[in-house]
Design a protein around this motif. Structure first.
Motif, PDB file in Angstrom:
ATOM      1  N   GLU A 175      28.389  68.933  64.076  1.00  0.00           N
ATOM      2  CA  GLU A 175      28.034  68.810  62.660  1.00  0.00           C
ATOM      3  C   GLU A 175      28.633  69.960  61.856  1.00  0.00           C
ATOM      4  O   GLU A 175      29.223  69.759  60.795  1.00  0.00           O
ATOM      5  CB  GLU A 175      26.508  68.815  62.493  1.00  0.00           C
ATOM      6  CG  GLU A 175      25.813  67.541  62.920  1.00  0.00           C
ATOM      7  CD  GLU A 175      25.809  66.474  61.837  1.00  0.00           C
ATOM      8  OE1 GLU A 175      26.600  66.591  60.884  1.00  0.00           O
ATOM      9  OE2 GLU A 175      25.025  65.516  61.971  1.00  0.00           O
ATOM     10  N   ARG A 176      28.470  71.175  62.362  1.00  0.00           N
ATOM     11  CA  ARG A 176      28.939  72.345  61.617  1.00  0.00           C
ATOM     12  C   ARG A 176      30.444  72.330  61.436  1.00  0.00           C
ATOM     13  O   ARG A 176      30.963  72.672  60.372  1.00  0.00           O
ATOM     14  CB  ARG A 176      28.495  73.632  62.313  1.00  0.00           C
ATOM     15  CG  ARG A 176      28.547  74.849  61.405  1.00  0.00           C
ATOM     16  CD  ARG A 176      27.771  75.999  61.993  1.00  0.00           C
ATOM     17  NE  ARG A 176      27.710  77.123  61.067  1.00  0.00           N
ATOM     18  CZ  ARG A 176      26.797  77.280  60.133  1.00  0.00           C
ATOM     19  NH1 ARG A 176      25.857  76.364  59.980  1.00  0.00           N
ATOM     20  NH2 ARG A 176      26.811  78.333  59.344  1.00  0.00           N
ATOM     21  N   PHE A 177      31.155  71.915  62.470  1.00  0.00           N
ATOM     22  CA  PHE A 177      32.608  71.855  62.375  1.00  0.00           C
ATOM     23  C   PHE A 177      33.044  70.808  61.351  1.00  0.00           C
ATOM     24  O   PHE A 177      33.939  71.053  60.540  1.00  0.00           O
ATOM     25  CB  PHE A 177      33.218  71.527  63.737  1.00  0.00           C
ATOM     26  CG  PHE A 177      33.196  72.674  64.708  1.00  0.00           C
ATOM     27  CD1 PHE A 177      32.789  73.940  64.307  1.00  0.00           C
ATOM     28  CD2 PHE A 177      33.572  72.495  66.032  1.00  0.00           C
ATOM     29  CE1 PHE A 177      32.770  75.010  65.198  1.00  0.00           C
ATOM     30  CE2 PHE A 177      33.562  73.547  66.920  1.00  0.00           C
ATOM     31  CZ  PHE A 177      33.167  74.812  66.506  1.00  0.00           C
ATOM     32  N   LYS A 178      32.412  69.635  61.384  1.00  0.00           N
ATOM     33  CA  LYS A 178      32.820  68.583  60.456  1.00  0.00           C
ATOM     34  C   LYS A 178      32.472  68.950  59.015  1.00  0.00           C
ATOM     35  O   LYS A 178      33.248  68.713  58.093  1.00  0.00           O
ATOM     36  CB  LYS A 178      32.164  67.251  60.827  1.00  0.00           C
ATOM     37  CG  LYS A 178      32.794  66.085  60.059  1.00  0.00           C
ATOM     38  CD  LYS A 178      32.198  64.749  60.397  1.00  0.00           C
ATOM     39  CE  LYS A 178      32.936  63.658  59.593  1.00  0.00           C
ATOM     40  NZ  LYS A 178      32.207  62.390  59.577  1.00  0.00           N
ATOM     41  N   VAL A 179      31.288  69.544  58.825  1.00  0.00           N
ATOM     42  CA  VAL A 179      30.901  69.979  57.481  1.00  0.00           C
ATOM     43  C   VAL A 179      31.855  71.050  56.977  1.00  0.00           C
ATOM     44  O   VAL A 179      32.263  71.057  55.816  1.00  0.00           O
ATOM     45  CB  VAL A 179      29.447  70.499  57.473  1.00  0.00           C
ATOM     46  CG1 VAL A 179      29.118  71.148  56.136  1.00  0.00           C
ATOM     47  CG2 VAL A 179      28.474  69.361  57.751  1.00  0.00           C
ATOM     48  N   SER A 180      32.251  71.956  57.858  1.00  0.00           N
ATOM     49  CA  SER A 180      33.139  73.053  57.482  1.00  0.00           C
ATOM     50  C   SER A 180      34.518  72.546  57.087  1.00  0.00           C
ATOM     51  O   SER A 180      35.114  73.030  56.113  1.00  0.00           O
ATOM     52  CB  SER A 180      33.264  74.041  58.645  1.00  0.00           C
ATOM     53  OG  SER A 180      34.190  75.053  58.350  1.00  0.00           O
ATOM     54  N   ILE A 181      35.021  71.550  57.801  1.00  0.00           N
ATOM     55  CA  ILE A 181      36.381  71.073  57.564  1.00  0.00           C
ATOM     56  C   ILE A 181      36.439  70.053  56.433  1.00  0.00           C
ATOM     57  O   ILE A 181      37.291  70.120  55.546  1.00  0.00           O
ATOM     58  CB  ILE A 181      36.954  70.443  58.853  1.00  0.00           C
ATOM     59  CG1 ILE A 181      37.104  71.507  59.934  1.00  0.00           C
ATOM     60  CG2 ILE A 181      38.296  69.780  58.594  1.00  0.00           C
ATOM     61  CD1 ILE A 181      37.423  70.941  61.291  1.00  0.00           C
ATOM     62  N   ARG A 182      35.491  69.104  56.448  1.00  0.00           N
ATOM     63  CA  ARG A 182      35.581  67.975  55.518  1.00  0.00           C
ATOM     64  C   ARG A 182      34.387  67.858  54.581  1.00  0.00           C
ATOM     65  O   ARG A 182      34.308  66.929  53.796  1.00  0.00           O
ATOM     66  CB  ARG A 182      35.739  66.670  56.304  1.00  0.00           C
ATOM     67  CG  ARG A 182      37.054  66.582  57.036  1.00  0.00           C
ATOM     68  CD  ARG A 182      37.125  65.394  57.965  1.00  0.00           C
ATOM     69  NE  ARG A 182      36.868  64.135  57.302  1.00  0.00           N
ATOM     70  CZ  ARG A 182      36.901  62.956  57.921  1.00  0.00           C
ATOM     71  NH1 ARG A 182      37.181  62.908  59.204  1.00  0.00           N
ATOM     72  NH2 ARG A 182      36.646  61.855  57.264  1.00  0.00           N
ATOM     73  N   TYR A 183      33.459  68.779  54.651  1.00  0.00           N
ATOM     74  CA  TYR A 183      32.213  68.691  53.892  1.00  0.00           C
ATOM     75  C   TYR A 183      31.643  67.276  53.984  1.00  0.00           C
ATOM     76  O   TYR A 183      31.395  66.588  52.998  1.00  0.00           O
ATOM     77  CB  TYR A 183      32.401  69.088  52.424  1.00  0.00           C
ATOM     78  CG  TYR A 183      31.061  69.281  51.737  1.00  0.00           C
ATOM     79  CD1 TYR A 183      30.255  70.372  52.042  1.00  0.00           C
ATOM     80  CD2 TYR A 183      30.580  68.350  50.834  1.00  0.00           C
ATOM     81  CE1 TYR A 183      29.017  70.526  51.460  1.00  0.00           C
ATOM     82  CE2 TYR A 183      29.342  68.498  50.248  1.00  0.00           C
ATOM     83  CZ  TYR A 183      28.555  69.585  50.558  1.00  0.00           C
ATOM     84  OH  TYR A 183      27.325  69.735  49.994  1.00  0.00           O
ATOM     85  N   GLU A 184      31.437  66.850  55.216  1.00  0.00           N
ATOM     86  CA  GLU A 184      30.875  65.537  55.478  1.00  0.00           C
ATOM     87  C   GLU A 184      30.096  65.612  56.778  1.00  0.00           C
ATOM     88  O   GLU A 184      30.563  66.177  57.772  1.00  0.00           O
ATOM     89  CB  GLU A 184      31.991  64.495  55.589  1.00  0.00           C
ATOM     90  CG  GLU A 184      31.492  63.083  55.796  1.00  0.00           C
ATOM     91  CD  GLU A 184      32.643  62.095  55.866  1.00  0.00           C
ATOM     92  OE1 GLU A 184      32.825  61.327  54.906  1.00  0.00           O
ATOM     93  OE2 GLU A 184      33.367  62.094  56.884  1.00  0.00           O
ATOM     94  N   ALA A 185      28.880  65.065  56.774  1.00  0.00           N
ATOM     95  CA  ALA A 185      28.065  65.056  57.982  1.00  0.00           C
ATOM     96  C   ALA A 185      28.609  64.022  58.968  1.00  0.00           C
ATOM     97  O   ALA A 185      29.409  63.151  58.605  1.00  0.00           O
ATOM     98  CB  ALA A 185      26.615  64.744  57.633  1.00  0.00           C
ATOM     99  N   VAL A 186      28.190  64.124  60.210  1.00  0.00           N
ATOM    100  CA  VAL A 186      28.581  63.140  61.209  1.00  0.00           C
ATOM    101  C   VAL A 186      27.960  61.795  60.845  1.00  0.00           C
ATOM    102  O   VAL A 186      26.762  61.697  60.573  1.00  0.00           O
ATOM    103  CB  VAL A 186      28.125  63.577  62.610  1.00  0.00           C
ATOM    104  CG1 VAL A 186      28.382  62.467  63.629  1.00  0.00           C
ATOM    105  CG2 VAL A 186      28.859  64.849  63.033  1.00  0.00           C
ATOM    106  N   LEU A 187      28.789  60.743  60.825  1.00  0.00           N
ATOM    107  CA  LEU A 187      28.365  59.401  60.451  1.00  0.00           C
ATOM    108  C   LEU A 187      28.515  58.463  61.646  1.00  0.00           C
ATOM    109  O   LEU A 187      29.289  58.738  62.569  1.00  0.00           O
ATOM    110  CB  LEU A 187      29.207  58.882  59.283  1.00  0.00           C
ATOM    111  CG  LEU A 187      29.212  59.744  58.011  1.00  0.00           C
ATOM    112  CD1 LEU A 187      30.246  59.211  57.028  1.00  0.00           C
ATOM    113  CD2 LEU A 187      27.832  59.790  57.388  1.00  0.00           C
ATOM    114  N   PRO A 188      27.787  57.346  61.643  1.00  0.00           N
ATOM    115  CA  PRO A 188      27.940  56.393  62.743  1.00  0.00           C
ATOM    116  C   PRO A 188      29.376  55.950  62.967  1.00  0.00           C
ATOM    117  O   PRO A 188      29.769  55.676  64.105  1.00  0.00           O
ATOM    118  CB  PRO A 188      27.055  55.218  62.296  1.00  0.00           C
ATOM    119  CG  PRO A 188      25.991  55.858  61.475  1.00  0.00           C
ATOM    120  CD  PRO A 188      26.697  56.969  60.735  1.00  0.00           C
TER     121      PRO A 188
END
Length: 683
Positions: free
Chosen positions: A116-129
């Motif tokens: 989650e932290r990596f995706k938020v950091s890179i794309r400002y988006e939470a993990v989605l289905p």
């Protein structure tokens, strides 16, 4: 003493010491279970608690995620504890060892938190289905999603995890029971223990599975349960949603949304019949037309919250905020657009404009196609694809690329570039007006003009502005717009300030739009602009209290305009007084006298019968729980509401076909993909 004697004595002493260790009492296991469960939830929340870049609101994260239990009576933190606790319990019962299950559970939550932290950091988006599909199709590129300094985060998390493992090893050693949960002393008690463990896996596991299957369905028991616990969907921003409601609740809610009811007669044969029916309709329409839609550049301008303040019931403005656009509307195809939102829901209007599909056909559980539908679609036939190669499709939005998952969706829609304030494609002009936090419409138009002038090729350009987004806090110096109530209820100071600030913003948009069209008139290639406001701003507190104002608070302004290089400048088409964004592409083709595909032929016929259509509307700011009750809103060409029970057979047939078409495209088997339903004529 011999060596054998010493070893025997050592074993005897260890046996005595082991017997001397007291097993942990059941209540202590319960306390530790809740503690480690909470640590897992905290880890997941840490994964999404990078500082929010969204200026629209302040997420209740960190300690606020817990403290709102007593400040707001919101127990979504407890809901997350329950759901994570079920996962923990299942692992515990499978292993039957507390000190084995605990490190496994913590490992799962820490890994999820890091992702989650990596995706938020890179794309400002939470993990989605939809990311689960990525793991299947593109797992080899996972390393490319590592942000700078990722190795240090991984190292620290690994160290923390190993400390937990060491703690569990130590506690296992001093626990005379060694974490054994259920055990028997004879065959009968062994059987009872096994059955109990099986039940404690199946029952909670079944609850979690049923919850996940129905949490995204409006009015289901799972959805009601989530709402009662405090889940407040905030799907315009996946990070804010995860921060506010917990990553697990936010993720599960989007796992299985109900998209549409499957039409009874849906089949490959039925869809081929529909394709043939509207292929004939297209041939009939095209005999009267001589232009091609993609021989011009078409620009869609979604003007954030743009509408006419003087049209709001119970208000009197001191002067016109939009004289230029009012004049433009009088001299070209124009009218009022029925919006599904009030104060929000931008992406839903945007989605309808780009696809020709209607939110009125979706189940009320589908609150945001951009998050719940598009990421998992195998086929997304958006209208920009009629302009051919991806390089001919350009998107611009002077704000966060991650909002409504636009960056991902625009790529899926076939856009070659999506220019925003963030990401790889940064929009060129970012000027603001006064103390407003948003990029001005003038700057947004400058960036759009650069794309128009960049090539002589014909393009499809989508611009979503931000200047007039809520809130409105006296941003503009020297604002001489005023407003007053015409009812016996006076305006509050905050409502007055918001409306007057908004009026000034509308006037800036009015002038910038007129200047934009004037500059397009100088471009030596045919250009057509579709301009529309997505919804009214949610600032009319007094007007919204009267339920009779529902329709008025869902009507915005739109026009279709062409420049001098076009053959259709100044043209007005019939039945344009009212519309909804799903019909814009068909109206644009009619305005340009352009030939149509079978799909556009269908939309043309549909619009002749129903001028505008949207889901049920209410006088409150757009939330993310659609209204499950009530008939969809249908308007005739004069803006009068229509009752579905009064439709003639042709209208009923068109509506039935619409649902079949929409079902096939969105959640069906895409039978239409193998037909020419979406194809413009080549001659």
């Amino acid at each position: 003493m011999t060596t054998e004697d010493r070893q025997m004595n050592t074993q005897i002493e260890e046996t005595k010491a082991a017997k001397a260790r007291k097993p942990f009492p059941g209540w202590l296991y319960g306390v530790l279970f809740v503690l480690f469960d909470a640590i897992g939830v905290a880890a997941l929340e840490w994964g999404v608690t990078l500082s929010s870049r969204v200026e629209l609101s302040s997420p209740a994260v960190g300690w606020g995620f817990v403290s709102k239990m007593w400040t707001d009576l919101n127990f979504v933190a407890v809901l997350n504890l329950l759901l994570c606790g079920i996962v923990y319990l299942v692992v515990l019962m499978i292993s039957n060892r507390f000190w084995v299950a605990t490190p496994i559970y913590l490992a799962l939550t820490l890994i999820a938190a890091v992702v989650e932290r990596f995706k938020v950091s890179i794309r400002y988006e939470a993990v989605l289905p939809a990311d689960l599909t990525f793991l299947k199709t593109d797992a080899g590129n996972l390393m490319s999603f590592m942000p700078a300094g990722a190795q240090w985060i991984i190292l620290w998390v690994f160290v923390i995890f190993m400390l937990f493992v060491a703690l569990c090893v130590f506690l296992n050693r001093i626990d005379g029971r060694h974490g054994l949960m259920l055990r028997g002393t004879d065959q009968q008690s062994h059987l009872l223990s096994a059955v109990t463990r099986l039940l404690l896996v199946l029952v909670p596991g079944l609850f979690l599975a049923l919850y996940a299957a129905q949490a995204g369905t409006v009015d289901s028991w799972a959805n009601k349960f989530s709402s009662a616990m405090g889940d407040t969907p905030s799907m315009w921003d996946s990070v804010y949603d995860a921060q506010r409601n917990g990553p697990l609740v936010s993720f599960i809610r989007q796992l299985n949304p109900k998209v549409m009811e499957k039409p009874d007669n849906y089949s490959e044969e039925t869809m081929k019949e529909i394709a043939e029916r509207y292929e004939q309709a297209a041939e009939s329409i095209n005999t009267e037309r001589d232009a091609n839609l993609n021989d011009s550049t078409v620009i869609y301008v979604l003007s954030e919250s743009f509408s006419d303040p003087s049209r709001v019931p119970g208000l009197k403005t001191n002067k016109d905020s939009m004289p230029n656009i009012r004049s433009i509307k009088e001299n070209t195809t124009s009218g009022l657009m029925l919006s599904s939102g009030y104060g929000g829901g931008t992406a839903n209007l945007e989605y309808m404009g780009l696809t020709g599909l209607s939110m009125a056909n979706f189940d009320s559980s589908l609150t945001s196609p951009y998050q719940q539908l598009v990421p998992g679609q195998h086929w997304a036939p958006t209208i920009n694809r009629m302009w051919g190669d991806a390089e001919n499709s350009i998107g611009l939005h002077p704000y966060e690329s991650s909002m409504y998952s636009r960056a991902t969706n625009y790529k899926k829609f076939g856009f070659s570039h999506f220019y925003t304030l963030t990401g790889s494609d940064v929009i060129s002009h970012q000027d603001k007006l006064g103390t407003s936090p948003y990029v001005s419409d003038e700057a947004a138009y400058k960036s759009t003009l650069e794309q128009v002038r960049y090539t002589n090729d014909n393009q499809f350009i989508q611009l979503i502005t931000m200047q007039n987004h809520m809130p409105y806090h006296n941003w503009y110096e020297g604002n001489d717009f005023t407003v007053e109530s015409t009812t016996n209820q006076s305006l509050s100071n905050s409502e007055r300030e918001s409306i007057e600030t908004y009026q000034k913003g509308v006037s800036y948009t009015d002038q910038a739009t007129a200047d934009f069209l004037e500059q397009l008139d100088e471009v030596d290639k045919p250009i057509t602009v579709v301009f529309y406001g997505d919804h009214l701003p949610g600032i009319y507190t007094s007007a919204s209290q009267d339920l009779n104002n529902s329709l008025a608070l869902h009507l915005t302004d739109y026009f279709i305009w062409s420049n001098k290089a076009s053959s259709c400048q100044g043209k007005k088409i019939d039945s344009a007084d009212y519309s909804s964004p799903n019909f814009f592409v068909a109206q644009t083709a009619e305005h340009m006298n352009a030939k149509v595909s079978p799909y556009l032929a269908f939309l043309t016929l549909m619009h002749q019968k129903i001028a505008a259509m949207e889901p049920p509307v209410v006088n409150k700011i757009q939330g993310w729980d659609r209204i499950p009750e009530g008939q969809s809103v249908y308007l005739d060409s004069s803006g009068n509401p229509l009752s579905a029970s009064d439709f003639d057979s042709e209208t009923k047939q068109l509506l039935a076909d619409y649902k079949l078409i929409q079902y096939d495209i969105t959640t069906g088997k895409n039978y239409l993909k193998s037909t020419s339903f979406m194809n413009l004529p080549t001659k």
